[in-house]
Design a protein around this motif. Structure first.
Motif, PDB file in Angstrom:
ATOM      1  N   HIS B 100       0.791  -1.124   0.066  1.00  0.00           N
ATOM      2  CA  HIS B 100      -0.042  -0.019   0.089  1.00  0.00           C
ATOM      3  C   HIS B 100       0.891   1.106  -0.048  1.00  0.00           C
ATOM      4  O   HIS B 100       0.655   2.281  -0.781  1.00  0.00           O
ATOM      5  N   GLY B 101       2.156   1.248   0.982  1.00  0.00           N
ATOM      6  CA  GLY B 101       2.841   2.443   0.940  1.00  0.00           C
ATOM      7  C   GLY B 101       3.422   2.483  -0.596  1.00  0.00           C
ATOM      8  O   GLY B 101       3.637   3.572  -1.178  1.00  0.00           O
ATOM      9  N   ALA B 102       3.836   1.517  -1.115  1.00  0.00           N
ATOM     10  CA  ALA B 102       4.756   1.621  -2.317  1.00  0.00           C
ATOM     11  C   ALA B 102       4.012   2.081  -3.488  1.00  0.00           C
ATOM     12  O   ALA B 102       4.060   2.688  -4.198  1.00  0.00           O
ATOM     13  N   GLU B 103       2.791   1.497  -3.383  1.00  0.00           N
ATOM     14  CA  GLU B 103       1.458   2.148  -4.339  1.00  0.00           C
ATOM     15  C   GLU B 103       1.248   3.590  -4.224  1.00  0.00           C
ATOM     16  O   GLU B 103       1.382   4.438  -5.148  1.00  0.00           O
ATOM     17  N   ILE B 104       1.168   4.250  -2.947  1.00  0.00           N
ATOM     18  CA  ILE B 104       1.118   5.572  -2.763  1.00  0.00           C
ATOM     19  C   ILE B 104       2.294   6.313  -3.250  1.00  0.00           C
ATOM     20  O   ILE B 104       2.430   7.282  -4.011  1.00  0.00           O
ATOM     21  N   MET B 105       3.528   5.647  -2.955  1.00  0.00           N
ATOM     22  CA  MET B 105       4.685   6.387  -3.411  1.00  0.00           C
ATOM     23  C   MET B 105       4.964   6.408  -5.061  1.00  0.00           C
ATOM     24  O   MET B 105       5.610   7.059  -5.537  1.00  0.00           O
ATOM     25  N   SER B 106       4.216   5.327  -5.565  1.00  0.00           N
ATOM     26  CA  SER B 106       4.382   5.170  -6.958  1.00  0.00           C
ATOM     27  C   SER B 106       3.940   6.412  -7.891  1.00  0.00           C
ATOM     28  O   SER B 106       4.123   6.574  -8.969  1.00  0.00           O
ATOM     29  N   ALA B 107       3.056   7.442  -7.231  1.00  0.00           N
ATOM     30  CA  ALA B 107       2.796   8.384  -7.890  1.00  0.00           C
ATOM     31  C   ALA B 107       3.756   9.587  -7.988  1.00  0.00           C
ATOM     32  O   ALA B 107       3.401  10.557  -8.615  1.00  0.00           O
ATOM     33  N   LEU B 108       4.762   9.295  -7.244  1.00  0.00           N
ATOM     34  CA  LEU B 108       5.913  10.334  -7.583  1.00  0.00           C
ATOM     35  C   LEU B 108       6.564  10.381  -8.854  1.00  0.00           C
ATOM     36  O   LEU B 108       6.745   9.367  -9.471  1.00  0.00           O
ATOM     37  N   LYS B 109       6.536  11.529  -9.265  1.00  0.00           N
ATOM     38  CA  LYS B 109       7.382  11.497 -10.682  1.00  0.00           C
ATOM     39  C   LYS B 109       8.663  11.537 -10.833  1.00  0.00           C
ATOM     40  O   LYS B 109       9.316  12.014 -11.930  1.00  0.00           O
ATOM     41  N   HIS B 110       9.380  11.278  -9.585  1.00  0.00           N
ATOM     42  CA  HIS B 110      10.908  11.384  -9.867  1.00  0.00           C
ATOM     43  C   HIS B 110      11.450   9.853  -9.449  1.00  0.00           C
ATOM     44  O   HIS B 110      10.680   9.089  -8.812  1.00  0.00           O
ATOM     45  N   PRO B 111      12.554   9.663  -9.861  1.00  0.00           N
ATOM     46  CA  PRO B 111      13.109   8.190  -9.366  1.00  0.00           C
ATOM     47  C   PRO B 111      13.273   8.263  -7.767  1.00  0.00           C
ATOM     48  O   PRO B 111      13.476   9.385  -7.189  1.00  0.00           O
ATOM     49  N   VAL B 112      12.964   7.216  -6.960  1.00  0.00           N
ATOM     50  CA  VAL B 112      12.963   7.217  -5.492  1.00  0.00           C
ATOM     51  C   VAL B 112      13.903   6.165  -5.055  1.00  0.00           C
ATOM     52  O   VAL B 112      14.018   5.023  -5.819  1.00  0.00           O
ATOM     53  N   LYS B 113      14.423   6.407  -3.856  1.00  0.00           N
ATOM     54  CA  LYS B 113      15.458   5.397  -3.260  1.00  0.00           C
ATOM     55  C   LYS B 113      14.925   5.441  -1.852  1.00  0.00           C
ATOM     56  O   LYS B 113      14.451   6.231  -1.271  1.00  0.00           O
ATOM     57  N   TYR B 114      15.336   4.230  -1.410  1.00  0.00           N
ATOM     58  CA  TYR B 114      14.721   3.833  -0.021  1.00  0.00           C
ATOM     59  C   TYR B 114      15.716   3.466   1.113  1.00  0.00           C
ATOM     60  O   TYR B 114      16.746   2.931   0.666  1.00  0.00           O
ATOM     61  N   VAL B 115      15.546   3.921   2.046  1.00  0.00           N
ATOM     62  CA  VAL B 115      16.227   3.360   3.639  1.00  0.00           C
ATOM     63  C   VAL B 115      15.345   2.422   4.349  1.00  0.00           C
ATOM     64  O   VAL B 115      14.082   2.773   4.435  1.00  0.00           O
ATOM     65  N   MET B 116      15.877   1.624   4.995  1.00  0.00           N
ATOM     66  CA  MET B 116      15.227   0.729   5.755  1.00  0.00           C
ATOM     67  C   MET B 116      14.807   1.411   7.097  1.00  0.00           C
ATOM     68  O   MET B 116      15.808   1.862   7.727  1.00  0.00           O
TER      69      MET B 116
END
Lengths: 133, 358
Positions: B100-116
């Protein structure tokens, strides 16, 4: 008539068991009362850290670890959005209704008393400042 | 006051987003680039704590915080080069929450990097997170800056592997901030060895930016505002000329300078946390430089939450905090004093009442 009353009263009193007077509580009494209080604090912490009071899994401790930022020492105080002076339990109910999406508790509900005991215990030693913002 | 120019005109230019924009009090931000074309910006979103209730239901509050940050980050001009997500996308590390979080983040128009974050990790030790987002620690280069991403929320193997009967129980124990059964965060031997090798290939003059979830300094152990091997990591970063550490987890603005290392925290989109000194029963070490945020107003659910865009100017990091219900804050590296500085409130005399309420 008066003397009869006095006799009756004396008899009635005599029939009572001995009661200790107010200045006669012991360290054991104090310990027992403290234990009672700490048991309620513990129940309060359990409620505080579990999602049981809400409907959405959110717990009080999620935003208020160690009941921090609840400022029980400032209540009762004016809450500008509610528009009047309220005691701590009304603020707790606001949180139960809103972030926790749960049902508010009565002021004398043992759960409400337990939560107030916990919150206030976490602020022990802090100066009382009713009304402070 | 700052180089942020809040402009409605730009907002109107992005007409495509009006449907969403009309429901959000969006403030558009324009960066005035002072000097070199080397400057670049990236956006930083952190601590969304997407929380699954049941079936298709999630805690609305936390969803809204992340949705709003994503919508606003999409409106940044000039566009950020990338977006970092600082950890704790999920609340209890479940597939539902991460998806669900990834889905919301998928609306970003920029490349995304993640921290654990620990809330992403302690259910399956990052297995599903890795499937979605890639390795738990890594490094990359961007426009002359060396970026390092660490998983700084690991702990002692005994606690992780031997102490709890179920993975769910382990996750719940680490999810509570003030839990005496918890265990201190650390980067650990494996990653420190990797970091040493990774940094060996980098010139000492190259600016380094480290992303972690926990602070890489020791602030307050009781709430795990803490990294057990902080000193060892700081030692590995010491030889470099310009080092910035950007961390999440604390849900509040903090900044500090230790030797050559600048530390900046980022805010949460979910909820704000109190500053540790508001807990009267414990010693804590909030960085002296930090000017606290305004006390959060519980009646505005988004108060004291937000996101930030970060300007990497000359290898130093300027953090612009976009607060949802208060004036925006800018913490800029002061090249004379060699430390981060709040542009509005750093001076004792400039503080406002709500900042003293802890």
């Amino acid at each position: 008539m008066t003397s009869l009353k006095t006799i009756m009263l004396t008899l009635a009193l005599g029939a009572l068991p001995l009661v200790s007077s107010a200045d006669e509580f012991t360290p054991e009494d104090e310990q027992r009362w403290q234990q009672q209080f700490m048991d309620v604090v513990k129940q309060g912490r359990e409620l505080w850290t579990s999602p049981t009071l809400g409907s959405n899994g959110v717990a009080c401790a999620q935003c208020h670890p160690n009941a921090a930022n609840t400022h029980p020492e400032t209540y009762p105080k004016f809450q500008k959005q509610i528009g009047k002076v309220i005691p701590l339990w009304e603020m707790i109910n606001w949180c139960l209704r809103n972030p926790l999406e749960g049902t508010p508790l009565a002021a004398d509900d043992p759960k409400m008393i337990a939560m107030q005991a916990y919150v206030t215990y976490e602020r022990r030693g802090v100066k009382l400042e009713p009304g402070k913002h | 006051m700052s180089n942020i120019d809040q402009s409605r005109r730009n907002f109107l230019k992005t007409g495509g987003l009006l449907a969403l924009g009309s429901t959000l009090p969006i403030s558009l931000v324009e960066l005035a680039f002072a000097e070199s074309s080397q400057n670049f910006t990236f956006a930083y979103i952190s601590d969304a704590h997407i929380q699954h209730i049941k079936g298709n239901r999630f805690v609305r509050n936390w969803d809204m915080g992340l949705r709003r940050a994503v919508a606003e980050a999409n409106l940044l001009t000039p566009k950020p080069d990338f977006v970092m997500f600082g950890g704790d996308l999920a609340q209890l590390g479940s597939k539902e929450e991460l998806d669900h979080g990834a889905e919301i983040m998928s609306a970003l128009k920029h490349p995304v990097k993640y921290v654990m974050g620990e809330h992403d990790y302690y259910l399956d030790l990052g297995a599903y997170w890795e499937k979605l987002f890639g390795p738990q620690y890594y490094s990359f280069e961007h426009k002359g800056v060396h970026f390092v991403v660490l998983n700084s929320i690991r702990t002692y193997d005994d606690w992780t592997h031997k102490r709890w009967p179920t993975a769910e129980q382990r996750m719940l124990e680490m999810a509570g901030l003030d839990n005496p059964n918890g265990s201190p965060f650390m980067v650990g031997d494996e990653q420190r060895k990797w970091l040493k090798e990774d940094l060996a290939k980098v010139a000492k003059t190259t600016p380094i930016v480290v992303f972690s979830h926990s602070p890489l300094q020791k602030i307050y152990k009781g709430w795990n505002f803490w990294t057990e091997d902080a000193e060892q990591i700081q030692a590995l970063l010491k030889p470099f000329k310009k080092v910035s550490v950007i961390y999440g987890h604390v849900h509040q603005i903090q900044y500090n300078q230790i030797g050559n290392i600048s530390f900046n925290s980022v805010m949460a989109t979910a909820w704000p946390w109190p500053y540790p000194q508001s807990y009267a029963q414990a010693e804590q070490y909030l960085p002296k430089l930090t000017v606290p945020m305004n006390r959060a107003d519980p009646f505005f659910e988004r108060d004291a939450t937000g996101w930030q865009f970060i300007n990497v100017a000359n290898g130093n990091v300027d953090v612009n905090f976009t607060l949802y219900n208060n004036s925006d804050r800018t913490v800029r590296f002061d090249t004379v004093k060699k430390q981060p500085r709040d542009q509005a409130y750093q001076d004792e005399k400039a503080r406002i009442n709500p900042q003293r309420h802890y």
